[in-house]
Design a protein around this motif. Sequence first.
Motif: not given
Length: 372
Positions: A285-287, A330, A356-357, A369
């Motif tokens: 997630k989010n990576v 991802s 990330r972001e 994560s």
Amino acid sequence: MKTKSNILFLFILCVLFHISITGLYAQDNSNKFVVVLDAGHGGKDPGKPSKDGYKEKDIALKIALEVGKELEKNPDIKVVYTRKTDVFVDLFRRGKIANEAKADLFVSIHCNAHHTQAYGSETYVLGINRNDTNFNVAKAENEVIYLEDDYEKNYEGFDPNSPGSFIGLTLMQEEYLDQSILLASLIQDNFTNSLKRKNRGVKQAGFIVLHQTIMPSVLIETGFITNKQEGPYLNSSKGQKEMSTAIEKAILDYKHTIYQNIDNFVYQESKVVALENPKPAEIYKNVVFKVQIAASSREIELKPFNFKGLEDITRDKINGLYKYYYGYTSDYNQIKDFQQYAKSKGYPSSFIVAYREGKIIPLDEALKSTTN
């Protein structure tokens, strides 16, 4: 009339041939790694004094010319000299030579001096350091501007004797600091490990000659001409050859490190072969994962022929370096497949990076994560 037409035709043909050859030559040069070698001092500026009669300007020139001679044996390297003879060159002009050459590196070569029997080699990058010793070394080199015509105009009121004048010097070089430190470290390692010279370290100081350049730049103090052992060594053919070899090797190692996996490649069409037994997805997630395949101080067009046929290459500029990536996913298992494919195409040292972001994070942190 026919004879005149033939002569005109031959003339036009020769002109076109000359233009073609010139164009090819210019294109060849544009692909070369450009190193500017700056032999410190010269002409009316002898450099630091020595009671034994050793001249910094002569030693620096001989080492610079020897470094250049060896580097020029590499067909992909172009060497530019700020001086090749015993002439005086303004500090701002030295930087201008490097900038106009669109150099990849600027290497300024000097000798040190002291009223004690201090000895050893040190390499400087541009920076503000409150250390009095570093300030005094830079001050001694910067006072050369007083020998120049219109120095107040050329250096906009810069005062070598005032620590406050150094505050604005680092702004131009800040983007290249990491690369400058890398080269300086390689030089010092060679002096220490190969030549067994005393390592006085990589240091930061406000050298005006480094401030003038817009590329990774270092200033080498090869040793102390005032030392009873080091002075004769630096003044000898043996010492100059050994020091120049150490510098040349550091430049080549730097080039290899910075131009990681960038080379001349003739593109051949290829197809990605699907895996027969693909691994199950392992989504984080989010990576986002990418494979870094190359790094360069130059911006390279994102075309398959520049990257051994790999498509969908992306590029980021980080600390003055362009970094090139293959893949965007991802799914950690998928990015490992991308990495293996990149290695098969000729990028054996490629590695996985995580974002990330929009910011790079350590890979182990990304893998800690939660997966979907």
